[in-house]
Design an enzyme around this catalytic site. Structure first.
Site, PDB file in Angstrom:
ATOM      1  N   ASP A 222       0.834  -1.196   0.000  1.00  0.00           N
ATOM      2  CA  ASP A 222       0.000   0.000   0.000  1.00  0.00           C
ATOM      3  C   ASP A 222       0.878   1.259   0.000  1.00  0.00           C
ATOM      4  OD1 ASP A 222      -2.815   0.992   0.453  1.00  0.00           O
ATOM      5  OD2 ASP A 222      -1.882   1.910   2.192  1.00  0.00           O
ATOM      6  N   GLU A 269      14.248 -15.615   0.284  1.00  0.00           N
ATOM      7  CA  GLU A 269      14.645 -16.717   1.172  1.00  0.00           C
ATOM      8  C   GLU A 269      13.587 -17.818   1.197  1.00  0.00           C
ATOM      9  OE1 GLU A 269      15.189 -15.215   5.112  1.00  0.00           O
ATOM     10  OE2 GLU A 269      16.555 -13.645   4.394  1.00  0.00           O
TER      11      GLU A 269
HETATM   12  C1  GLC Z   1      -4.163   3.045  -0.677  1.00  0.00           C
HETATM   13  C2  GLC Z   1      -5.388   2.183  -0.537  1.00  0.00           C
HETATM   14  C3  GLC Z   1      -6.513   3.044  -0.098  1.00  0.00           C
HETATM   15  C4  GLC Z   1      -6.170   3.643   1.250  1.00  0.00           C
HETATM   16  C5  GLC Z   1      -4.856   4.390   1.184  1.00  0.00           C
HETATM   17  C6  GLC Z   1      -4.323   4.686   2.548  1.00  0.00           C
HETATM   18  O1  GLC Z   1      -4.273   3.983  -1.671  1.00  0.00           O
HETATM   19  O2  GLC Z   1      -5.630   1.504  -1.728  1.00  0.00           O
HETATM   20  O3  GLC Z   1      -7.723   2.342  -0.032  1.00  0.00           O
HETATM   21  O4  GLC Z   1      -7.181   4.519   1.654  1.00  0.00           O
HETATM   22  O5  GLC Z   1      -3.865   3.649   0.547  1.00  0.00           O
HETATM   23  O6  GLC Z   1      -3.875   3.517   3.162  1.00  0.00           O
END
Ligand code: GLC
Length: 557
Positions: A222, A269
């Site tokens: 993310d 790993e």
């Molecule tokens: C990313 C995710 C989104 C979230 C953001 C903050 O863009 O896909 O859904 O709100 O990160 O974590």
């Protein structure tokens, strides 16, 4: 084939190596909205496990699960309070193990979401940071700074939150006085970590191992472009938008790459080719390709393609540039049209094809043409699934689901809506619980009829039980496309543009280990001649050997 000229011979590195992820199709499950076993209105892990056969029957290689970790749910789980446990809303760690095991039995790998840019403000580290006060090692895991102005009452810089409003919040110190500020590029409940801190780095290496040991096939990372901020956190006068070609001080800093190199070593790993996929809104395809250099991540979502309007020349350019950028570093391109953050592609493609995309659609906005959107959405999908590289599908797109564009404001949950004082709809419209059975409570999402977001009546028409086995349905089109894609190894193809094709088409031939396939998407007003050969699949009926407007056809040559 004689009528085709070869303009671009894109070298596809996926051909040289056999790794599964180079041409994999991965299905995104959004746990809140997939299937709800306990009937509380929010989907859960046992619900997912019970419906995994649907995913396996589609013919995909893996699933990616959005976060299911312990969380106060300020951002639907992207605010993690404990990276090593499951939120009770979704189940238990044993349920996660059972899901991974069942997926394995069905031949599906499981990729989980990792949220390293920020934690929840309810994470133990943030609580310790608040309690320990300025200058403490506990604060040094986050980005706490003194405010500007004589009494420190102005934020340390002018950065904004992606969800709207300021990117900084002032805390009350343990002695009760107004104190330092902390950075949150997202919600106030999502404090950004300080990735220059070795403890932060060590912690995430350990979290990777925790899930790798449980058998996951890898991680969707993310906000992979956000972890490192420019030295000194300088003010930024530019746009906070992410794909506009400029490098902002909070995004896509060169320092992020060193982090992913250390992660890659951990993954390597483990047996079984575990993978890292970047959610990186890098400003250009070339900078995005940096994330998938041989010693970093494996793949990265190609948002440039997702953002491209339904205009043939723009699509051709995006495809060419993306393939060239990733080929230059020996990686495949990863295509995607929909996910839990954007307006579902059938609806998006029915919007005016100019300018910026709206962040959600409200009942008071002009309503997109549903039939037009579905037609284009199907055509876009067959275009995407014919391209070399890997691809991601978002739950419900196999049903042709439109965005929920008339959600009442009272139902909305996305912090984006609240941080814009209700002026921006936000992302709830693409997160609505799936319709499995048209005539059952909650359309088969659960047995009680409760749903955390209301489902639109129109979803009954799209329910799985209305489409399964129905020739020409969107569900059957996806299944056929995925089967052919695998048989013909389209994900391993070498793509060449057809130079005498109409400008208003996307027309290419892909040479694969399984043969030669011509693909035409017609975005013009007039029908175009279908390529000679055996029609394998089309997103709409051909008319007298012609490909009508907003239709994609695959032809074996
Ligand atoms: C990313 C995710 C989104 C979230 C953001 C903050 O863009 O896909 O859904 O709100 O990160 O974590």
């Amino acid at each position: 084939m004689a009528q085709h000229g070869w303009v671009t011979q894109t070298q596809n590195p996926a051909r040289t190596a056999d790794a599964w992820w180079r041409d994999a199709v991965i299905y995104q499950i959004y746990p809140r909205s997939f299937a709800d076993a306990d009937g509380d209105g929010v989907g859960d892990l046992p619900g997912i496990t019970s419906r995994l056969r649907h995913v396996a029957d589609l013919g995909v290689d893996a699933v990616w699960l959005s976060p299911f970790y312990t969380s106060p749910m300020a951002d639907a789980g992207y605010d993690v309070a404990d990276y090593r446990d499951v939120d009770p809303l979704f189940g238990t760690l044993a349920d996660a193990d059972a899901l991974i095991a069942e997926a394995g039995r069905l031949g599906l790998r499981v990729i989980v979401d990792l949220v390293p840019n920020h934690t929840s403000d309810e994470h133990v580290w943030f609580r310790e940071a608040l309690a320990a006060g300025p200058g403490s090692p506990e604060r040094a895991r986050y980005l706490f700074r003194d405010g500007r102005g004589p009494d420190g009452s102005e934020p340390p810089n002018n950065w904004r939150s992606v969800f709207g409003g300021p990117g900084w919040t002032r805390v009350t110190e343990p002695d009760g006085r107004p104190g330092q500020w902390y950075l949150h590029l997202f919600d106030v409940k999502q404090p950004d970590l300080d990735w220059t801190n070795p403890q932060v780095r060590a912690e995430f290496l350990d979290v990777l191992r925790f899930w790798l040991d449980r058998g996951v096939a890898g991680f969707r990372v993310d906000v992979a472009h956000g972890l490192v901020k420019a030295e000194g956190l300088p003010d930024w006068a530019g746009e906070h938008g992410l794909l506009d070609g400029t490098v902002a001080p909070m995004w896509d800093q060169d320092g992020v790459h060193e982090i992913y190199r250390t992660w890659r070593q951990v993954l390597d790993e483990y047996p079984g080719e575990r993978v890292l996929v970047a959610e990186s809104w890098a400003p250009t395809p070339e900078r995005l390709a940096d994330y998938v250099r041989p010693d970093e991540m494996h793949t990265a979502f190609n948002f440039d393609f997702l953002e491209t309007h339904w205009i043939a020349a723009d699509l051709r350019e995006s495809i060419t540039r993306s393939l060239a950028a990733t080929a230059a570093v020996g990686a495949p391109t990863t295509w995607v049209l929909s996910n839990h953050d954007v307006v579902r592609h059938p609806t998006r493609l029915a919007l005016p094809q100019v300018g910026r995309r709206p962040n959600g659609i409200k009942a008071t906005d002009p309503q997109p043409d549903e039939a037009l959107g579905l037609r284009r959405g199907r055509a876009a999908t067959l275009l995407m699934l014919a391209l070399p590289g890997s691809a991601y599908l978002y739950q419900g797109e196999e049903l042709g689901l439109p965005e929920h564009t008339t959600l009442p404001d009272e139902a909305r949950q996305d912090p984006t809506f609240f941080r814009h004082n209700g002026e921006v709809a936000g992302r709830d419209g693409c997160r609505v619980p799936l319709p499995w059975a048209a005539d059952e409570p909650a359309m088969g999402f659960n047995k009680t009829g409760a749903t955390w977001l209301p489902q639109p009546e129109s979803y009954r028409r799209y329910a799985v039980d209305r489409q399964r086995g129905v020739p020409g349905s969107t569900l059957e089109m996806y299944r056929a496309a995925l089967r052919l894609r695998k048989e013909l190894r389209l994900g391993r193809g070498d793509l060449s543009w057809v130079d005498d094709a109409s400008d208003e088409t996307v027309s290419f031939v892909t040479e694969t280990p399984g043969g030669s396939v011509a693909v035409v998407t017609n975005l013009g007003r007039e029908p175009v001649k279908a390529p000679a050969g055996e029609v394998l699949l089309s997103s709409g009926e051909l008319e007298d050997g012609q490909v009508p407007t907003d239709v994609t056809v695959w032809v074996r040559q």
